[in-house]
Design a protein around this motif. Structure first.
Motif, PDB file in Angstrom:
ATOM      1  N   GLU A  80       0.827  -1.211   0.000  1.00 29.32           N
ATOM      2  CA  GLU A  80       0.000   0.000   0.000  1.00 29.32           C
ATOM      3  C   GLU A  80       0.862   1.262   0.000  1.00 29.32           C
ATOM      4  N   GLN A  81       2.031   1.216   0.637  1.00 28.81           N
ATOM      5  CA  GLN A  81       2.919   2.378   0.616  1.00 28.81           C
ATOM      6  C   GLN A  81       3.541   2.564  -0.761  1.00 28.81           C
ATOM      7  N   PHE A  82       3.941   1.460  -1.384  1.00 30.82           N
ATOM      8  CA  PHE A  82       4.512   1.580  -2.730  1.00 30.82           C
ATOM      9  C   PHE A  82       3.458   1.971  -3.752  1.00 30.82           C
ATOM     10  N   ARG A  88       0.786   8.522  -6.490  1.00 30.78           N
ATOM     11  CA  ARG A  88       0.656   9.899  -6.007  1.00 30.78           C
ATOM     12  C   ARG A  88       1.989  10.630  -5.924  1.00 30.78           C
ATOM     13  N   VAL A  89       2.921  10.046  -5.183  1.00 28.24           N
ATOM     14  CA  VAL A  89       4.118  10.783  -4.784  1.00 28.24           C
ATOM     15  C   VAL A  89       5.077  10.997  -5.953  1.00 28.24           C
ATOM     16  N   LEU A  90       5.441   9.937  -6.656  1.00 29.59           N
ATOM     17  CA  LEU A  90       6.403  10.112  -7.754  1.00 29.59           C
ATOM     18  C   LEU A  90       5.869  11.004  -8.870  1.00 29.59           C
ATOM     19  N   PRO A  91       4.600  10.881  -9.287  1.00 26.88           N
ATOM     20  CA  PRO A  91       4.103  11.835 -10.286  1.00 26.88           C
ATOM     21  C   PRO A  91       4.197  13.285  -9.820  1.00 26.88           C
ATOM     22  N   GLU A  92       3.910  13.532  -8.533  1.00 24.82           N
ATOM     23  CA  GLU A  92       4.025  14.905  -8.022  1.00 24.82           C
ATOM     24  C   GLU A  92       5.473  15.376  -8.037  1.00 24.82           C
ATOM     25  N   LEU A  93       6.375  14.515  -7.613  1.00 27.66           N
ATOM     26  CA  LEU A  93       7.782  14.903  -7.590  1.00 27.66           C
ATOM     27  C   LEU A  93       8.300  15.150  -9.003  1.00 27.66           C
ATOM     28  N   ILE A  94       7.929  14.311  -9.936  1.00 27.18           N
ATOM     29  CA  ILE A  94       8.403  14.489 -11.310  1.00 27.18           C
ATOM     30  C   ILE A  94       7.876  15.799 -11.891  1.00 27.18           C
ATOM     31  N   LEU A 242       8.011  11.982   3.069  1.00 30.08           N
ATOM     32  CA  LEU A 242       8.563  11.089   4.088  1.00 30.08           C
ATOM     33  C   LEU A 242       7.585   9.954   4.357  1.00 30.08           C
ATOM     34  N   PHE A 243       8.086   8.710   4.289  1.00 30.62           N
ATOM     35  CA  PHE A 243       7.290   7.538   4.636  1.00 30.62           C
ATOM     36  C   PHE A 243       7.889   6.888   5.877  1.00 30.62           C
ATOM     37  N   ALA A 262      -3.536   8.269   1.579  1.00 33.20           N
ATOM     38  CA  ALA A 262      -3.858   7.701   0.267  1.00 33.20           C
ATOM     39  C   ALA A 262      -3.847   6.183   0.365  1.00 33.20           C
ATOM     40  N   GLY A 263      -4.903   5.555  -0.139  1.00 33.71           N
ATOM     41  CA  GLY A 263      -4.941   4.106  -0.220  1.00 33.71           C
ATOM     42  C   GLY A 263      -4.728   3.391   1.094  1.00 33.71           C
ATOM     43  N   GLY A 264      -5.197   3.977   2.195  1.00 36.10           N
ATOM     44  CA  GLY A 264      -5.062   3.322   3.478  1.00 36.10           C
ATOM     45  C   GLY A 264      -3.714   3.476   4.141  1.00 36.10           C
ATOM     46  N   THR A 265      -2.885   4.359   3.630  1.00 35.35           N
ATOM     47  CA  THR A 265      -1.589   4.592   4.260  1.00 35.35           C
ATOM     48  C   THR A 265      -1.401   6.077   4.539  1.00 35.35           C
TER      49      THR A 265
END
Length: 459
Positions: A80-82, A88-94, A242-243, A262-265
């Motif tokens: 769920e974290q990956f 969410r996270v990588l698209p935002e960072l890119i 940060l995770f 997001a997605g339970g995490t």
């Protein structure tokens, strides 16, 4: 038989040296380790504890970390974290890093490396093109686990949650397991580090776009945990993520961070600070050329050899310069190897310098020079990273301008060449000797102006 006083003292020292805390059900293992380590050094438990308490004992601390740490992990652990990272996270960072095209990732408590390589694979999948630079740093106090991580070789059990298509794309089958794809493995480096200690370079401010620190915090004392929270927050760049592990939490209102779901995490994002006002432009230099300054002094026992080798490089006497330098592992050695056509050795030298000292703009610039022979996109990426790490570094801006001209990108070439022209006036003499290709400051300035003229910009 370990006495209760010795065991209590040992646990106090482990808290002091490693920042670890122990539950009462850890007593048996802790007592066993104390007895075994004292015996290994031929000391009584009291003598061993006195030595551990008396002075810095780095090698023994590494042994204790190895004996006491929990090392069980596997690729893409906690899907769920990956999934949140991927969707969410990588698209935002890119999107937010598209100007620099650099992603810097930090795996804290990386154990045998599965998490660090999982992050590198996800970044490789997400990046829009080969000209993006991905760097992943994994840190752990367990020396044995880091040695395993550096092999990039794992048993099928470590890939038990890895989908088959991911195995086929990002791993190579071996006789007894799997090896991480070489291009992915090359983006990851591992560092031995005790999170209870300090390392300003490793924990530099705004040094990372993404930090994973899972299943470590629960083992730390309150003081060490609080300090690590502060260091991770400070080490995140604006908008970085940060995770933490599922058992870890920074509360509902962590300082400097926003809580995301997001997605339970749950994960955290570094708040974006308002940009500081730009300083007024520096006054133009009185003359167009700087006087030939002496090579800067270096506080090094072999400084004389270094200065002599640098002088020989200035005269294009590369083989003699390399001989004068000997086997000293410095940037100049890599530059000389590149000049002599020994590109693989030059590239290896640059990578070793980065591994030892962390991000180094000059070493990344050298990698760019090496890559110009085989991959212009990789070269541009290394130059862009060098300029990002040191905004006052003129030489990568010049090289990026020339590469843009070659591929017909007049606008991009103009931006880089104008920046290079502005920065050349204050570029250090040493960098001009190292990276100027035999040209001095005046010749490089003239080259910039000529190339700008070809782009239709009159200077």
């Amino acid at each position: 038989m370990t006495g209760s006083k010795s065991l209590a003292r040992f646990r106090d020292l482990l808290q002091k040296r490693l920042g670890w805390t122990f539950a009462d059900n850890d007593l048996t293992q802790t007592a066993t380790v104390l007895s075994a380590r004292a015996k290994a050094h031929g000391l009584s438990e009291r003598e061993y504890l006195d030595r551990l308490d008396g002075r810095r004992w780095t090698a023994e601390i590494a042994e204790l970390a190895q004996a006491l740490s929990i090392t069980e992990t596997y690729f893409f652990r906690h899907d769920e974290q990956f999934r949140a990272l991927r969707e969410r996270v990588l698209p935002e960072l890119i999107g937010s890093r598209s100007g620099q095209r650099v992603l810097r990732i930090f795996s804290v408590g990386c154990s045998s490396g599965e998490e660090a390589y999982s992050l590198a694979i996800e970044a490789a999948r997400a990046k829009p093109g080969d000209d993006w630079i991905v760097t992943v740093v994994g840190v752990d106090a367990n020396r044995q686990m880091l040695a395993k991580a550096r092999t990039a070789h794992y048993s099928p059990w470590s890939l038990r949650d890895t989908p088959e298509d991911m195995r086929e794309r990002w791993f190579r089958k071996t006789s007894d397991g799997y090896r991480v794809d070489e291009k992915v493995a090359a983006t990851v480096r591992f560092v031995e580090h005790n999170v209870a200690g300090e390392d300003p370079q490793l924990w530099r401010a705004a040094g990372y776009d993404l930090i994973f620190c899972r299943n470590l915090l629960m083992y730390l004392t309150d003081d060490v945990r609080a300090n690590l929270y502060r260091k991770m927050t400070r080490a995140l760049a604006d908008g970085g993520f940060l995770f933490l592990g599922h058992t870890d939490s920074m509360g509902s209102r962590p300082e400097g961070l926003t809580v995301c779901h997001a997605g339970g995490t749950v994960y955290y994002r570094r708040q974006v600070t308002a940009p500081a006002p730009e300083p007024p432009p520096a006054p133009a230099p009185v003359t167009r050329t700087a006087p030939a300054a002496p090579i800067p002094a270096r506080p090094d026992p072999g400084e004389g050899d270094y200065r002599r080798a640098l002088g020989l490089l200035r005269d294009d006497r590369f083989a003699e310069a390399l001989e004068a330098l000997g086997d000293r592992e410095v940037l100049l050695r890599g530059v000389l190897l590149a000049q002599l056509g020994r590109v693989d050795e030059a590239r290896a030298t640059a990578h070793r310098l980065i591994d030892v000292g962390g991000p180094q703009p000059d070493a990344h610039h050298l990698l760019g020079i090496c890559h110009e022979l085989d991959c212009a996109d990789q070269a541009a990426g290394q130059y862009r990273l060098a300029a990002y790490l040191d905004p006052q570094f003129a030489m990568p801006r010049l090289r990026m301008g020339l590469l843009a001209r070659r591929r017909g990108d007049g606008s991009g070439a103009t931006d880089h060449l104008e920046a290079a022209l502005r920065l050349l006036a204050s570029e250090s003499e040493e960098r001009i000797v190292l990276f100027g290709g035999g040209f001095g400051r005046l010749a490089l300035t003239t080259l910039c102006r000529t190339e700008l003229d070809a782009c239709g910009v009159r200077r």
